[in-house]
Design an enzyme around this catalytic site. Structure first.
Site, PDB file in Angstrom:
ATOM      1  N   LYS A 127       0.817  -1.217   0.000  1.00 40.35           N
ATOM      2  CA  LYS A 127       0.000   0.000   0.000  1.00 40.35           C
ATOM      3  C   LYS A 127       0.857   1.276   0.000  1.00 40.35           C
ATOM      4  O   LYS A 127       2.060   1.221   0.263  1.00 40.35           O
ATOM      5  CB  LYS A 127      -0.927  -0.032   1.221  1.00 40.35           C
TER       6      LYS A 127
ATOM      7  N   TYR B  51     -12.253  -1.656  -3.549  1.00 40.43           N
ATOM      8  CA  TYR B  51     -12.787  -1.777  -2.196  1.00 40.43           C
ATOM      9  C   TYR B  51     -14.316  -1.655  -2.159  1.00 40.43           C
ATOM     10  O   TYR B  51     -14.871  -1.294  -1.117  1.00 40.43           O
ATOM     11  CB  TYR B  51     -12.140  -0.735  -1.280  1.00 40.43           C
TER      12      TYR B  51
ATOM     13  N   PHE C 132     -15.379   4.123   7.022  1.00 38.82           N
ATOM     14  CA  PHE C 132     -13.979   4.370   6.646  1.00 38.82           C
ATOM     15  C   PHE C 132     -13.737   4.329   5.137  1.00 38.82           C
ATOM     16  O   PHE C 132     -12.591   4.459   4.688  1.00 38.82           O
ATOM     17  CB  PHE C 132     -13.037   3.388   7.369  1.00 38.82           C
TER      18      PHE C 132
ATOM     19  N   ARG D  40      -2.574 -14.366   4.571  1.00 41.14           N
ATOM     20  CA  ARG D  40      -3.308 -13.610   5.602  1.00 41.14           C
ATOM     21  C   ARG D  40      -2.577 -13.705   6.947  1.00 41.14           C
ATOM     22  O   ARG D  40      -2.493 -12.734   7.694  1.00 41.14           O
ATOM     23  CB  ARG D  40      -4.752 -14.133   5.769  1.00 41.14           C
TER      24      ARG D  40
ATOM     25  N   THR E  55      -5.603  -6.609  10.958  1.00 38.09           N
ATOM     26  CA  THR E  55      -5.806  -5.316  10.288  1.00 38.09           C
ATOM     27  C   THR E  55      -5.126  -4.172  11.048  1.00 38.09           C
ATOM     28  O   THR E  55      -4.512  -3.297  10.444  1.00 38.09           O
ATOM     29  CB  THR E  55      -7.318  -5.040  10.149  1.00 38.09           C
TER      30      THR E  55
ATOM     31  N   ARG F 151       2.274  -6.526   8.900  1.00 40.22           N
ATOM     32  CA  ARG F 151       1.613  -5.325   9.432  1.00 40.22           C
ATOM     33  C   ARG F 151       2.265  -4.869  10.734  1.00 40.22           C
ATOM     34  O   ARG F 151       2.375  -3.657  10.987  1.00 40.22           O
ATOM     35  CB  ARG F 151       0.114  -5.578   9.582  1.00 40.22           C
TER      36      ARG F 151
HETATM   37  N1  UDP Z   1      -9.632   0.085   7.220  1.00 43.53           N
HETATM   38  C1  UDP Z   1      -9.771   1.359   7.739  1.00 43.53           C
HETATM   39  N2  UDP Z   1     -10.472   1.513   8.922  1.00 43.53           N
HETATM   40  C2  UDP Z   1     -11.048   0.475   9.576  1.00 43.53           C
HETATM   41  C3  UDP Z   1     -10.917  -0.821   9.034  1.00 43.53           C
HETATM   42  C4  UDP Z   1     -10.212  -0.983   7.858  1.00 43.53           C
HETATM   43  O1  UDP Z   1      -9.286   2.335   7.167  1.00 43.53           O
HETATM   44  O2  UDP Z   1     -11.660   0.669  10.625  1.00 43.53           O
HETATM   45  C5  UDP Z   1      -8.881  -0.092   5.965  1.00 43.53           C
HETATM   46  C6  UDP Z   1      -7.546  -0.835   6.151  1.00 43.53           C
HETATM   47  O3  UDP Z   1      -6.585  -0.285   5.253  1.00 43.53           O
HETATM   48  C7  UDP Z   1      -7.934  -2.249   5.777  1.00 43.53           C
HETATM   49  C8  UDP Z   1      -8.929  -2.011   4.643  1.00 43.53           C
HETATM   50  O4  UDP Z   1      -9.657  -0.862   5.059  1.00 43.53           O
HETATM   51  O5  UDP Z   1      -6.810  -3.031   5.406  1.00 43.53           O
HETATM   52  C9  UDP Z   1      -9.900  -3.148   4.380  1.00 43.53           C
HETATM   53  O6  UDP Z   1     -10.548  -3.486   5.607  1.00 43.53           O
HETATM   54  P1  UDP Z   1     -10.774  -4.995   6.026  1.00 43.53           P
HETATM   55  O7  UDP Z   1     -11.689  -4.996   7.189  1.00 43.53           O
HETATM   56  O8  UDP Z   1     -11.168  -5.795   4.816  1.00 43.53           O
HETATM   57  O9  UDP Z   1      -9.324  -5.453   6.566  1.00 43.53           O
HETATM   58  P2  UDP Z   1      -8.220  -6.425   5.939  1.00 43.53           P
HETATM   59  O10 UDP Z   1      -8.943  -7.527   5.211  1.00 43.53           O
HETATM   60  O11 UDP Z   1      -7.373  -5.578   5.018  1.00 43.53           O
HETATM   61  O12 UDP Z   1      -7.437  -6.916   7.132  1.00 43.53           O
HETATM   62 MG    MG Z   2     -10.452  -7.430   3.763  1.00 38.89          MG
END
Ligand code: UDP
Ligand code: MG
Length: 132
Positions: A10, A50, A58, A86, A92, A103
């Site tokens: 990213k 997305y 968000f 993953r 996250t 991460r």
């Molecule tokens: N994200 C964010 N705020 C939140 C949760 C997620 O900005 O509260 C962003 C973050 O960059 C994340 C992406 O949105 O990686 C996609 O969210 P998801 O819940 O799918 O998480 P991931 O699968 O990437 O762990």
């Molecule tokens: Mg996701």
């Protein structure tokens, strides 16, 4: 059987020149890189990538973040690639991610968390087709 998944480095991570370290960690974890490209998302592309999150609070800041600099899309292959990537990526929120995960090592915040990874075979297929 070998499986494929889609990883993204990213904009927060490319801004910090972390792409080499992240790719090295991915290769050391046993993934094979089948295709890779750097690109800069425009707004429509980030919204489409997305789309599953379009109702979330968000979504707007996420799209702004993802269009703020270059990303690197990587097609990965390995046995159990989706789940294993993953796990390599971590939670996250980098603050909650396990030690040694991408991460934890390279992320800043729940939004600026360095990497993306497909979460299911269906989404891996869609996300791979998005870039390659
Ligand atoms: N994200 C964010 N705020 C939140 C949760 C997620 O900005 O509260 C962003 C973050 O960059 C994340 C992406 O949105 O990686 C996609 O969210 P998801 O819940 O799918 O998480 P991931 O699968 O990437 O762990
Ligand atoms: Mg996701």
């Amino acid at each position: 059987m070998k499986e494929q998944t889609l990883a993204l480095i990213k904009p927060d991570a490319t801004a910090k020149r972390y792409e080499g370290k992240i790719i090295d960690d991915i290769l050391k974890a046993g993934f094979e890189i089948k295709a890779m490209k750097m690109l800069h998302f425009d707004k429509a592309e980030a919204e489409r990538f997305y789309a599953v999150h379009k109702e979330k609070d968000f979504f707007r800041p996420l799209v702004a973040f993802m269009t703020g600099g270059p990303v690197i899309a990587i097609l990965l292959e390995k046995e159990n690639a989706i789940e294993d990537y993953r796990r390599l990526m971590g939670r996250t929120d980098p603050g909650k991610a396990a030690a040694g995960t991408l991460r934890k090592k390279y992320g800043e915040t729940t939004r600026r968390n360095a990497v993306h990874g497909s979460d299911s075979p269906e989404n891996a297929k869609k996300e791979i087709a998005f870039f390659f």
